[in-house]
Design a protein around this motif. Structure first.
Motif, PDB file in Angstrom:
ATOM      1  N   PRO A   1      57.707  57.256  20.517  1.00  8.03           N
ATOM      2  CA  PRO A   1      57.259  56.227  19.585  1.00  8.03           C
ATOM      3  C   PRO A   1      57.317  54.837  20.234  1.00  8.03           C
ATOM      4  CG  PRO A   1      59.381  57.117  18.930  1.00  8.03           C
ATOM      5  CD  PRO A   1      58.912  57.898  20.099  1.00  8.03           C
ATOM      6  N   GLN A   2      56.394  54.016  19.835  1.00  5.24           N
ATOM      7  CA  GLN A   2      56.366  52.653  20.367  1.00  5.24           C
ATOM      8  C   GLN A   2      57.354  51.773  19.594  1.00  5.24           C
ATOM      9  OE1 GLN A   2      52.287  51.469  20.064  1.00  5.24           O
ATOM     10  NE2 GLN A   2      51.705  52.535  21.941  1.00  5.24           N
ATOM     11  N   TRP A   3      57.974  50.848  20.320  1.00  7.91           N
ATOM     12  CA  TRP A   3      58.970  49.965  19.709  1.00  7.91           C
ATOM     13  C   TRP A   3      58.367  49.129  18.581  1.00  7.91           C
ATOM     14  CZ3 TRP A   3      63.852  50.820  20.251  1.00  7.91           C
ATOM     15  CH2 TRP A   3      64.309  51.476  21.385  1.00  7.91           C
ATOM     16  N   LYS A   4      57.159  48.707  18.768  1.00 10.97           N
ATOM     17  CA  LYS A   4      56.503  47.876  17.758  1.00 10.97           C
ATOM     18  C   LYS A   4      56.344  48.655  16.443  1.00 10.97           C
ATOM     19  CE  LYS A   4      52.254  45.268  17.054  1.00 10.97           C
ATOM     20  NZ  LYS A   4      50.965  44.894  17.609  1.00 10.97           N
ATOM     21  N   ASN A   5      55.929  49.909  16.542  1.00  8.55           N
ATOM     22  CA  ASN A   5      55.777  50.740  15.345  1.00  8.55           C
ATOM     23  C   ASN A   5      57.126  50.996  14.671  1.00  8.55           C
ATOM     24  OD1 ASN A   5      53.056  50.858  15.847  1.00  8.55           O
ATOM     25  ND2 ASN A   5      53.129  52.883  16.803  1.00  8.55           N
ATOM     26  N   GLN A   6      58.148  51.239  15.478  1.00 11.63           N
ATOM     27  CA  GLN A   6      59.479  51.459  14.928  1.00 11.63           C
ATOM     28  C   GLN A   6      60.001  50.215  14.215  1.00 11.63           C
ATOM     29  OE1 GLN A   6      61.276  54.318  14.692  1.00 11.63           O
ATOM     30  NE2 GLN A   6      59.361  55.186  15.390  1.00 11.63           N
ATOM     31  N   TYR A   7      59.751  49.063  14.821  1.00  9.52           N
ATOM     32  CA  TYR A   7      60.184  47.810  14.215  1.00  9.52           C
ATOM     33  C   TYR A   7      59.538  47.636  12.844  1.00  9.52           C
ATOM     34  CZ  TYR A   7      60.190  42.858  13.126  1.00  9.52           C
ATOM     35  OH  TYR A   7      60.300  41.666  12.474  1.00  9.52           O
ATOM     36  N   TYR A   8      58.238  47.812  12.745  1.00 17.36           N
ATOM     37  CA  TYR A   8      57.542  47.635  11.465  1.00 17.36           C
ATOM     38  C   TYR A   8      57.980  48.681  10.433  1.00 17.36           C
ATOM     39  CZ  TYR A   8      54.549  44.128  13.563  1.00 17.36           C
ATOM     40  OH  TYR A   8      54.100  42.995  14.167  1.00 17.36           O
ATOM     41  N   TYR A   9      58.193  49.889  10.874  1.00 22.85           N
ATOM     42  CA  TYR A   9      58.655  50.940   9.975  1.00 22.85           C
ATOM     43  C   TYR A   9      60.029  50.591   9.398  1.00 22.85           C
ATOM     44  CZ  TYR A   9      60.359  55.463   8.374  1.00 22.85           C
ATOM     45  OH  TYR A   9      60.896  56.469   7.625  1.00 22.85           O
ATOM     46  N   LEU A  10      60.967  50.219  10.289  1.00 26.10           N
ATOM     47  CA  LEU A  10      62.312  49.880   9.836  1.00 26.10           C
ATOM     48  C   LEU A  10      62.318  48.619   8.980  1.00 26.10           C
ATOM     49  CD1 LEU A  10      64.403  50.667  13.033  1.00 26.10           C
ATOM     50  CD2 LEU A  10      64.344  51.927  10.875  1.00 26.10           C
ATOM     51  N   ARG A  11      61.519  47.638   9.336  1.00 26.31           N
ATOM     52  CA  ARG A  11      61.444  46.414   8.546  1.00 26.31           C
ATOM     53  C   ARG A  11      60.940  46.715   7.136  1.00 26.31           C
ATOM     54  NH1 ARG A  11      56.958  42.073   9.694  1.00 26.31           N
ATOM     55  NH2 ARG A  11      55.878  43.694   8.572  1.00 26.31           N
ATOM     56  N   ASN A  12      59.914  47.535   7.022  1.00 28.03           N
ATOM     57  CA  ASN A  12      59.371  47.873   5.710  1.00 28.03           C
ATOM     58  C   ASN A  12      60.379  48.669   4.875  1.00 28.03           C
ATOM     59  OD1 ASN A  12      57.003  46.565   6.338  1.00 28.03           O
ATOM     60  ND2 ASN A  12      55.921  48.436   6.939  1.00 28.03           N
ATOM     61  N   LYS A  13      61.076  49.610   5.505  1.00 27.86           N
ATOM     62  CA  LYS A  13      62.103  50.377   4.790  1.00 27.86           C
ATOM     63  C   LYS A  13      63.249  49.462   4.338  1.00 27.86           C
ATOM     64  CE  LYS A  13      60.641  54.605   4.858  1.00 27.86           C
ATOM     65  NZ  LYS A  13      60.363  55.339   3.633  1.00 27.86           N
ATOM     66  N   PHE A  14      63.657  48.550   5.207  1.00 27.18           N
ATOM     67  CA  PHE A  14      64.725  47.613   4.877  1.00 27.18           C
ATOM     68  C   PHE A  14      64.348  46.766   3.667  1.00 27.18           C
ATOM     69  CE2 PHE A  14      66.327  43.251   5.278  1.00 27.18           C
ATOM     70  CZ  PHE A  14      67.686  43.475   5.180  1.00 27.18           C
ATOM     71  N   TRP A  15      63.164  46.180   3.671  1.00 26.34           N
ATOM     72  CA  TRP A  15      62.761  45.321   2.556  1.00 26.34           C
ATOM     73  C   TRP A  15      62.532  46.109   1.275  1.00 26.34           C
ATOM     74  CZ3 TRP A  15      64.333  40.756   2.467  1.00 26.34           C
ATOM     75  CH2 TRP A  15      64.406  39.997   3.621  1.00 26.34           C
ATOM     76  N   ALA A  16      62.087  47.341   1.392  1.00 26.34           N
ATOM     77  CA  ALA A  16      61.933  48.177   0.189  1.00 26.34           C
ATOM     78  C   ALA A  16      63.290  48.462  -0.435  1.00 26.34           C
ATOM     79  CB  ALA A  16      61.219  49.484   0.543  1.00 26.34           C
ATOM     80  N   PHE A  17      64.276  48.764   0.410  1.00 29.15           N
ATOM     81  CA  PHE A  17      65.630  49.002  -0.096  1.00 29.15           C
ATOM     82  C   PHE A  17      66.205  47.726  -0.706  1.00 29.15           C
ATOM     83  CE2 PHE A  17      70.213  48.695   0.512  1.00 29.15           C
ATOM     84  CZ  PHE A  17      70.626  49.751  -0.274  1.00 29.15           C
ATOM     85  N   MET A  18      66.034  46.597  -0.022  1.00 28.27           N
ATOM     86  CA  MET A  18      66.572  45.332  -0.528  1.00 28.27           C
ATOM     87  C   MET A  18      65.943  44.962  -1.869  1.00 28.27           C
ATOM     88  SD  MET A  18      68.950  44.473   1.421  1.00 28.27           S
ATOM     89  CE  MET A  18      69.303  42.837   0.868  1.00 28.27           C
ATOM     90  N   LYS A  19      64.661  45.226  -2.012  1.00 32.36           N
ATOM     91  CA  LYS A  19      63.987  44.944  -3.278  1.00 32.36           C
ATOM     92  C   LYS A  19      64.557  45.807  -4.402  1.00 32.36           C
ATOM     93  CE  LYS A  19      59.186  43.579  -3.642  1.00 32.36           C
ATOM     94  NZ  LYS A  19      57.831  43.928  -3.311  1.00 32.36           N
ATOM     95  N   LYS A  20      64.711  47.086  -4.113  1.00 29.00           N
ATOM     96  CA  LYS A  20      65.197  48.008  -5.132  1.00 29.00           C
ATOM     97  C   LYS A  20      66.670  47.746  -5.450  1.00 29.00           C
ATOM     98  CE  LYS A  20      65.450  52.886  -6.256  1.00 29.00           C
ATOM     99  NZ  LYS A  20      65.310  54.232  -5.789  1.00 29.00           N
ATOM    100  N   ALA A  21      67.511  47.676  -4.429  1.00 28.31           N
ATOM    101  CA  ALA A  21      68.942  47.454  -4.649  1.00 28.31           C
ATOM    102  C   ALA A  21      69.194  46.053  -5.195  1.00 28.31           C
ATOM    103  CB  ALA A  21      69.715  47.658  -3.349  1.00 28.31           C
TER     104      ALA A  21
END
Length: 177
Positions: free
Chosen positions: A1-21
């Motif tokens: 996997p490319q680092w750029k894709n991993q960064y965007y994936y993790l960033r989106n998951k992080f913000w989704a969790f922060m929004k929900k929690a």
């Protein structure tokens, strides 16, 4: 996997969790604030006004049950929204201490308030409680859906509640002695 894709994936998951929690914590904190401030105590009330409120009354009612674990009415009150989401305990305690000390100007230093209010034994007991206590209510909703009945969530809830109580009791009494 490319680092750029991993960064965007993790960033989106992080913000989704922060929004929900974050929204869960915010809504529960607002509800707890309301329950901690209403009904307002009469002018002639001798104690702290929070003890007259709905949340203070509930905490005082539950305190004898949790006193053997080293928990006072504040922790007993904060445990209730903690069943909705575990992350809420800290904000619940912050809300309770803020409302309790409302006549003092400024913010409440939660770390200082907690260290002056409870012993290490109480802190250890609370940590053990949260390790073994029933998970958030969403966990039991999923368990009910997956199991197809209410029996297994009830058994798991009862078992984990009893286990948390017993181990917190042991931890508190071993730490005190």
């Amino acid at each position: 996997p490319q680092w750029k894709n991993q960064y965007y994936y993790l960033r989106n998951k992080f913000w989704a969790f922060m929004k929900k929690a974050g929204t869960t914590i915010l809504y529960i904190s607002i509800a707890l604030w309301f329950l901690s401030t209403y009904p307002t105590a009469p002018e002639s009330f001798p104690g702290n006004p929070i003890t007259y409120s709905f949340a203070g009354s509930l905490g005082a009612f539950l305190e004898p049950l949790f006193r053997p674990l080293g928990f006072d009415w504040r922790i007993s009150t904060a445990l209730i929204p903690g069943f909705g989401a575990r992350e809420v305990l800290v904000s619940a305690l912050g809300t309770i201490f803020s409302v309790e000390n409302a006549e003092e100007a400024g913010f409440v230093n939660l770390k200082l308030a907690v260290s002056q209010t409870w012993s290490i034994a109480t802190g250890l007991s609370l940590l053990v409680w949260y390790v073994y206590a029933p998970q958030c209510l969403a966990t039991f909703a999923v368990m009910r859906k997956e199991a197809g009945n209410r029996m297994w969530p009830f058994i798991v809830f009862t078992y984990t509640l009893a286990l948390a109580y017993a181990l917190s009791y042991i931890t508190y009494h071993l730490s005190v002695s």
